[in-house]
Design a protein around this motif. Sequence first.
Motif, PDB file in Angstrom:
ATOM      1  N   GLY A 148       0.809  -1.217   0.000  1.00  0.00           N
ATOM      2  CA  GLY A 148       0.000   0.000   0.000  1.00  0.00           C
ATOM      3  C   GLY A 148       0.836   1.257   0.000  1.00  0.00           C
ATOM      4  N   CYS A 149       1.934   1.259   0.763  1.00  0.00           N
ATOM      5  CA  CYS A 149       2.814   2.437   0.773  1.00  0.00           C
ATOM      6  C   CYS A 149       3.415   2.679  -0.608  1.00  0.00           C
ATOM      7  N   ALA A 150       3.900   1.624  -1.240  1.00  0.00           N
ATOM      8  CA  ALA A 150       4.476   1.780  -2.576  1.00  0.00           C
ATOM      9  C   ALA A 150       3.439   2.296  -3.564  1.00  0.00           C
ATOM     10  N   GLN A 151       2.256   1.704  -3.527  1.00  0.00           N
ATOM     11  CA  GLN A 151       1.185   2.092  -4.440  1.00  0.00           C
ATOM     12  C   GLN A 151       0.740   3.533  -4.191  1.00  0.00           C
ATOM     13  N   ALA A 152       0.551   3.896  -2.928  1.00  0.00           N
ATOM     14  CA  ALA A 152       0.046   5.230  -2.599  1.00  0.00           C
ATOM     15  C   ALA A 152       1.062   6.320  -2.934  1.00  0.00           C
ATOM     16  N   ILE A 153       2.329   6.100  -2.609  1.00  0.00           N
ATOM     17  CA  ILE A 153       3.351   7.114  -2.901  1.00  0.00           C
ATOM     18  C   ILE A 153       3.492   7.301  -4.400  1.00  0.00           C
ATOM     19  N   SER A 154       3.424   6.198  -5.142  1.00  0.00           N
ATOM     20  CA  SER A 154       3.433   6.292  -6.604  1.00  0.00           C
ATOM     21  C   SER A 154       2.270   7.141  -7.092  1.00  0.00           C
ATOM     22  N   GLY A 155       1.094   6.919  -6.524  1.00  0.00           N
ATOM     23  CA  GLY A 155      -0.082   7.690  -6.916  1.00  0.00           C
ATOM     24  C   GLY A 155       0.054   9.159  -6.585  1.00  0.00           C
ATOM     25  N   LEU A 156       0.619   9.471  -5.414  1.00  0.00           N
ATOM     26  CA  LEU A 156       0.809  10.866  -5.027  1.00  0.00           C
ATOM     27  C   LEU A 156       1.778  11.574  -5.971  1.00  0.00           C
ATOM     28  N   LEU A 157       2.800  10.859  -6.401  1.00  0.00           N
ATOM     29  CA  LEU A 157       3.750  11.452  -7.347  1.00  0.00           C
ATOM     30  C   LEU A 157       3.078  11.736  -8.685  1.00  0.00           C
ATOM     31  N   ARG A 158       2.220  10.828  -9.117  1.00  0.00           N
ATOM     32  CA  ARG A 158       1.534  11.033 -10.392  1.00  0.00           C
ATOM     33  C   ARG A 158       0.534  12.186 -10.316  1.00  0.00           C
ATOM     34  N   LEU A 159       0.021  12.451  -9.108  1.00  0.00           N
ATOM     35  CA  LEU A 159      -0.948  13.533  -8.916  1.00  0.00           C
ATOM     36  C   LEU A 159      -0.283  14.844  -8.495  1.00  0.00           C
ATOM     37  N   LEU A 160       1.032  14.879  -8.517  1.00  0.00           N
ATOM     38  CA  LEU A 160       1.758  16.055  -8.045  1.00  0.00           C
ATOM     39  C   LEU A 160       1.309  17.355  -8.714  1.00  0.00           C
ATOM     40  N   PRO A 235       5.910  -0.484 -10.404  1.00  0.00           N
ATOM     41  CA  PRO A 235       7.247  -0.268 -10.975  1.00  0.00           C
ATOM     42  C   PRO A 235       7.219   0.556 -12.256  1.00  0.00           C
ATOM     43  N   ALA A 236       6.266   0.265 -13.130  1.00  0.00           N
ATOM     44  CA  ALA A 236       6.180   1.014 -14.390  1.00  0.00           C
ATOM     45  C   ALA A 236       5.777   2.462 -14.145  1.00  0.00           C
ATOM     46  N   TYR A 237       4.880   2.674 -13.192  1.00  0.00           N
ATOM     47  CA  TYR A 237       4.479   4.050 -12.863  1.00  0.00           C
ATOM     48  C   TYR A 237       5.672   4.845 -12.342  1.00  0.00           C
ATOM     49  N   LEU A 238       6.456   4.248 -11.469  1.00  0.00           N
ATOM     50  CA  LEU A 238       7.616   4.949 -10.918  1.00  0.00           C
ATOM     51  C   LEU A 238       8.650   5.248 -12.003  1.00  0.00           C
ATOM     52  N   ASP A 239       8.839   4.312 -12.910  1.00  0.00           N
ATOM     53  CA  ASP A 239       9.753   4.560 -14.033  1.00  0.00           C
ATOM     54  C   ASP A 239       9.292   5.755 -14.852  1.00  0.00           C
ATOM     55  N   ARG A 240       7.980   5.848 -15.068  1.00  0.00           N
ATOM     56  CA  ARG A 240       7.446   6.957 -15.862  1.00  0.00           C
ATOM     57  C   ARG A 240       7.589   8.291 -15.141  1.00  0.00           C
ATOM     58  N   VAL A 241       7.353   8.286 -13.840  1.00  0.00           N
ATOM     59  CA  VAL A 241       7.545   9.519 -13.063  1.00  0.00           C
ATOM     60  C   VAL A 241       9.000   9.966 -13.158  1.00  0.00           C
ATOM     61  N   GLU A 242       9.906   9.018 -13.045  1.00  0.00           N
ATOM     62  CA  GLU A 242      11.329   9.344 -13.083  1.00  0.00           C
ATOM     63  C   GLU A 242      11.737   9.921 -14.434  1.00  0.00           C
ATOM     64  N   ARG A 243      11.102   9.435 -15.488  1.00  0.00           N
ATOM     65  CA  ARG A 243      11.440   9.921 -16.843  1.00  0.00           C
ATOM     66  C   ARG A 243      10.595  11.115 -17.267  1.00  0.00           C
ATOM     67  N   GLY A 244       9.697  11.551 -16.371  1.00  0.00           N
ATOM     68  CA  GLY A 244       8.855  12.693 -16.697  1.00  0.00           C
ATOM     69  C   GLY A 244       7.752  12.375 -17.674  1.00  0.00           C
ATOM     70  N   LYS A 245       7.371  11.089 -17.752  1.00  0.00           N
ATOM     71  CA  LYS A 245       6.297  10.681 -18.654  1.00  0.00           C
ATOM     72  C   LYS A 245       5.023  10.445 -17.859  1.00  0.00           C
ATOM     73  N   ASP A 246       3.904  10.436 -18.579  1.00  0.00           N
ATOM     74  CA  ASP A 246       2.610  10.330 -17.903  1.00  0.00           C
ATOM     75  C   ASP A 246       1.817   9.172 -18.483  1.00  0.00           C
ATOM     76  N   GLY A 247       1.072   8.505 -17.611  1.00  0.00           N
ATOM     77  CA  GLY A 247       0.114   7.501 -18.072  1.00  0.00           C
ATOM     78  C   GLY A 247       0.726   6.174 -18.473  1.00  0.00           C
ATOM     79  N   MET A 248      -0.166   5.217 -18.717  1.00  0.00           N
ATOM     80  CA  MET A 248       0.208   3.884 -19.168  1.00  0.00           C
ATOM     81  C   MET A 248      -0.958   3.338 -19.976  1.00  0.00           C
ATOM     82  N   SER A 249      -0.662   2.685 -21.059  1.00  0.00           N
ATOM     83  CA  SER A 249      -1.731   2.197 -21.930  1.00  0.00           C
ATOM     84  C   SER A 249      -2.523   1.092 -21.239  1.00  0.00           C
ATOM     85  N   SER A 250      -3.787   0.971 -21.606  1.00  0.00           N
ATOM     86  CA  SER A 250      -4.625  -0.096 -21.055  1.00  0.00           C
ATOM     87  C   SER A 250      -4.064  -1.464 -21.403  1.00  0.00           C
TER      88      SER A 250
END
Length: 266
Positions: A148-160, A235-250
């Motif tokens: 949950g911590c990993a998932q939530a922190i990833s989500g907070l970064l995406r909503l920054l 993991p994929a979400y965090l990689d995208r945040v690190e690279r400054g990319k947004d979203g992931m395909s369905s």
Amino acid sequence: MDAVRVADRDRYLAALYAPDDKRPALLALYAFNAEISAIRDRVSEPMPGEIRLQWWRDVIASGDREAGAGHPVATALMAAIETYRLPVAAFDNYLEARIFDLYDDPMPSRTDLEGYCGETASALIQLAALVLDAPEAPKHAELSGHAGCAQAISGLLRLLPKHRARGQCYVPKDILAAAGLTPEEFVAGGGDARSAVAVQAMIALAREHLGAFERHAKALPQSLRPAFLPVSLTPAYLDRVERGKDGMSSLRKHLTMVATASRGWR
């Protein structure tokens, strides 16, 4: 199902991997989470939001299936709580933690952030696990915490960007101080090096919890996997945040969940 599909695509997809008889309760939990998450968007001041949270607390504490009559999500949630004997205290703690969302106070510390994540995202995973396999779920409560911590922190970064626009700061003050920033400076945004350091520290914290989860995730029984499946996207979400990319395909989400549902974490 429609509400979760629109508001929380990741958990909607994960629920599809659950047994048919468990799916309504999982969707009730996820619809409840989506409903609470949206309160900040629906109120102009914190007090109406607190009143809404208190309404939910009263409904859940009543133990009465009819207490939320007229509200489809409340009706479904109360049925799930009764059927699976879900702990009311977990919902009370969840709603207490969500008060933070209504205000613009900065997150005080890393410990406070982890507590917030534990009472919200981690609790939701544990509740879903209780629905799926009540005897097994308590054995994996620690994994729920890290997941949950990993998932939530990833989500907070995406909503920054959204949080900055509101004036909210979920990045803890101690992490910001280590980067040489105040919460006000961080919320103001900008691509300066100090902000990048703070974001990188948040990514590292999420990966720390993700690693703690993945080291023991092989022990998860197949019966509990649907509760944890959304974490497979982290993991994929965090990689995208690190690279400054947004979203992931369905398609990418589907393929990741299919692989994890079938073989588990490696």
